[in-house]
Design a protein around this motif. Sequence first.
Motif, PDB file in Angstrom:
ATOM      1  N   ARG A 196       0.668  -1.225   0.105  1.00 15.28           N
ATOM      2  CA  ARG A 196       0.073  -0.046   0.205  1.00 15.28           C
ATOM      3  C   ARG A 196       0.722   1.098   0.031  1.00 15.28           C
ATOM      4  O   ARG A 196       2.022   1.341   0.207  1.00 15.28           O
ATOM      5  CB  ARG A 196      -0.850  -0.067   1.269  1.00 15.28           C
ATOM      6  N   CYS A 203      -6.110   7.924  -1.555  1.00 16.68           N
ATOM      7  CA  CYS A 203      -6.599   6.824  -2.259  1.00 16.68           C
ATOM      8  C   CYS A 203      -8.031   7.387  -3.118  1.00 16.68           C
ATOM      9  O   CYS A 203      -7.896   7.119  -4.410  1.00 16.68           O
ATOM     10  CB  CYS A 203      -6.934   5.554  -1.199  1.00 16.68           C
ATOM     11  N   VAL A 235      -5.070   1.122  -4.108  1.00 14.34           N
ATOM     12  CA  VAL A 235      -5.724   2.064  -5.149  1.00 14.34           C
ATOM     13  C   VAL A 235      -5.864   0.970  -6.386  1.00 14.34           C
ATOM     14  O   VAL A 235      -5.420   0.003  -6.719  1.00 14.34           O
ATOM     15  CB  VAL A 235      -4.865   3.127  -5.428  1.00 14.34           C
TER      16      VAL A 235
END
Length: 290
Positions: A196, A203, A235
């Motif tokens: 991440r 995001c 995302v």
Amino acid sequence: MSNFNKKINLDFDIIKDFLSLSTLVYNLGINLTIMKDSSNNFHLKGLDISKLNLSERRKKQLLEVISESPNAELYKFYDLPSGNQVGITISHIKKRIAFVFRGSNEIVDWLHNFLICKKEVKENCYVHLGFYKSLTANNLLDNLTNDMKNLTDKYQEYDIFITGHSLGGGLSTLFGYLMSDIINKNITVITYASPRVGNYQWCNDFNCKNNLRLYRIVNKYDTVTAIPYMYFYHVGNHIYIDEKNMIFTEYDKFEDNNNIIKSYNPLDHFIENYYENLSKCKWCKDNELI
């Protein structure tokens, strides 16, 4: 810009092409020597991997990559003291420009990975400080930005791709986000085994950009795709693969609730395993396996 479908899955061949390039970048500058031809251009097809100290499976994959890769011209290759390696390739046949970020081979890379402080890049939008520092070290971001501007100006009809595995996936995601505000071009990011990158607001901002789309490929129970966990979010569209299956989930339908309990196998993170399993689950345009 042309209409940019952010939710439709990409063709299998495109996903494999860029995994091939990510596989190749792992070895460029380390145990593969890049030579220029008589026109002073880099070319990948002349690379000799027969004497490399690699497993036979890895050699076989690299041979396939070199013989089949459509992005055979290497425009530029960055090999920096910070440990970053980025290749820029051009396929004149398929009209593609690709920025390929290397994954994590060195300890310094993993120090970046686990430095989970955040950097504000826009109001309330924070990203992983380690990724930001890695991308900006040794003027890399400035140089890549200039490369992006020059190439998109010279090859205005070419598609723009950014790709990478592991740390390279995180850097690809961040670089694509930053470039989407700088160039008036559609950008496709394809990541493999990416951790991440940013907070919830970042995001949402990423997913709302009209000229930016991302495809995030995850192999089975890859542990790295579950970190960092607290206050970081994935995302883009999600593509799950294993030996027999491919599952595509659009970015606005994906539930980012993965953690290291569910993603428990670090061996699934190796790029060789991504390449092997992706090769087994080829899909057609309606996402059905062939």
